[in-house]
Write a protein that holds these residues in place. Structure first.
Motif, mmCIF file in Angstrom:
data_model
loop_
_atom_site.group_PDB
_atom_site.id
_atom_site.type_symbol
_atom_site.label_atom_id
_atom_site.label_comp_id
_atom_site.label_asym_id
_atom_site.label_seq_id
_atom_site.Cartn_x
_atom_site.Cartn_y
_atom_site.Cartn_z
ATOM 1 N N THR A 22 0.847 -1.185 0.000
ATOM 2 C CA THR A 22 0.000 0.000 0.000
ATOM 3 C C THR A 22 0.879 1.230 0.000
ATOM 4 O O THR A 22 2.069 1.171 0.300
ATOM 5 C CB THR A 22 -0.921 0.011 1.247
ATOM 6 N N SER A 23 0.309 2.361 -0.326
ATOM 7 C CA SER A 23 1.093 3.591 -0.369
ATOM 8 C C SER A 23 1.500 4.033 1.034
ATOM 9 O O SER A 23 2.417 4.804 1.198
ATOM 10 C CB SER A 23 0.289 4.693 -1.064
ATOM 11 N N LYS A 24 0.855 3.565 2.057
ATOM 12 C CA LYS A 24 1.180 3.922 3.446
ATOM 13 C C LYS A 24 2.007 2.812 4.099
ATOM 14 O O LYS A 24 1.733 2.397 5.195
ATOM 15 C CB LYS A 24 -0.117 4.117 4.250
ATOM 16 N N SER A 25 3.034 2.322 3.397
ATOM 17 C CA SER A 25 3.817 1.207 3.916
ATOM 18 C C SER A 25 4.865 1.638 4.931
ATOM 19 O O SER A 25 5.596 0.814 5.436
ATOM 20 C CB SER A 25 4.497 0.462 2.759
ATOM 21 N N PRO A 28 10.006 5.826 2.999
ATOM 22 C CA PRO A 28 10.181 7.263 2.777
ATOM 23 C C PRO A 28 9.259 7.748 1.661
ATOM 24 O O PRO A 28 9.013 7.044 0.691
ATOM 25 C CB PRO A 28 11.650 7.393 2.386
ATOM 26 N N GLY A 29 8.791 8.953 1.801
ATOM 27 C CA GLY A 29 7.917 9.544 0.805
ATOM 28 C C GLY A 29 8.703 10.044 -0.390
ATOM 29 O O GLY A 29 9.892 9.762 -0.550
ATOM 30 N N ALA A 35 15.879 12.958 -1.171
ATOM 31 C CA ALA A 35 16.969 13.249 -0.240
ATOM 32 C C ALA A 35 17.950 12.079 -0.166
ATOM 33 O O ALA A 35 19.175 12.287 -0.162
ATOM 34 C CB ALA A 35 16.407 13.566 1.143
ATOM 35 N N VAL A 36 17.430 10.853 -0.128
ATOM 36 C CA VAL A 36 18.299 9.670 -0.093
ATOM 37 C C VAL A 36 19.134 9.606 -1.370
ATOM 38 O O VAL A 36 20.345 9.349 -1.333
ATOM 39 C CB VAL A 36 17.464 8.380 0.080
#
Length: 97
Positions: A22-25, A28-29, A35-36
């Motif tokens: 799911t998108s809410k796993s 990181p967004g 940033a990573v």
């Protein structure tokens, strides 16, 4: 006897609606992934070693010699294929007006 260790690979994962993330796993967004990525780019750039002047001149000479050799090979092949095509299809045709 020892049992084989079974790992979760793409081939062994269950397929179906319950297997989809799911998108809410909790990962990181969008901006977190950017940033990573930027941190990884900076980390890789720190590993880059710039060549010395002697190495740079040597590398440049090697590239130029390679390019000249390749130009010679392509020129010889082009002239050879051109002569072959003219010989096969008759290159002595003159157009009279």
């Amino acid at each position: 006897m020892s049992e084989a260790l079974v790992t979760d690979t793409a081939a062994s994962r269950p397929k179906g609606p319950s297997a989809k993330k799911t998108s809410k796993s909790g990962g990181p967004g969008f901006f977190g992934r950017i940033a990573v990525f930027l941190r990884q780019v900076i980390g890789e750039m720190k590993k880059v070693v710039t060549p010395t002047r002697k190495e740079l001149v040597n590398y440049t000479a090697v590239v130029l010699v390679f390019v000249v050799i390749m130009m010679g090979i392509v020129t010889v092949l082009d002239l050879g294929f051109g002569k072959a095509v003219l010989w096969i299809f008759g290159g002595n045709v003159s157009v009279e007006q």
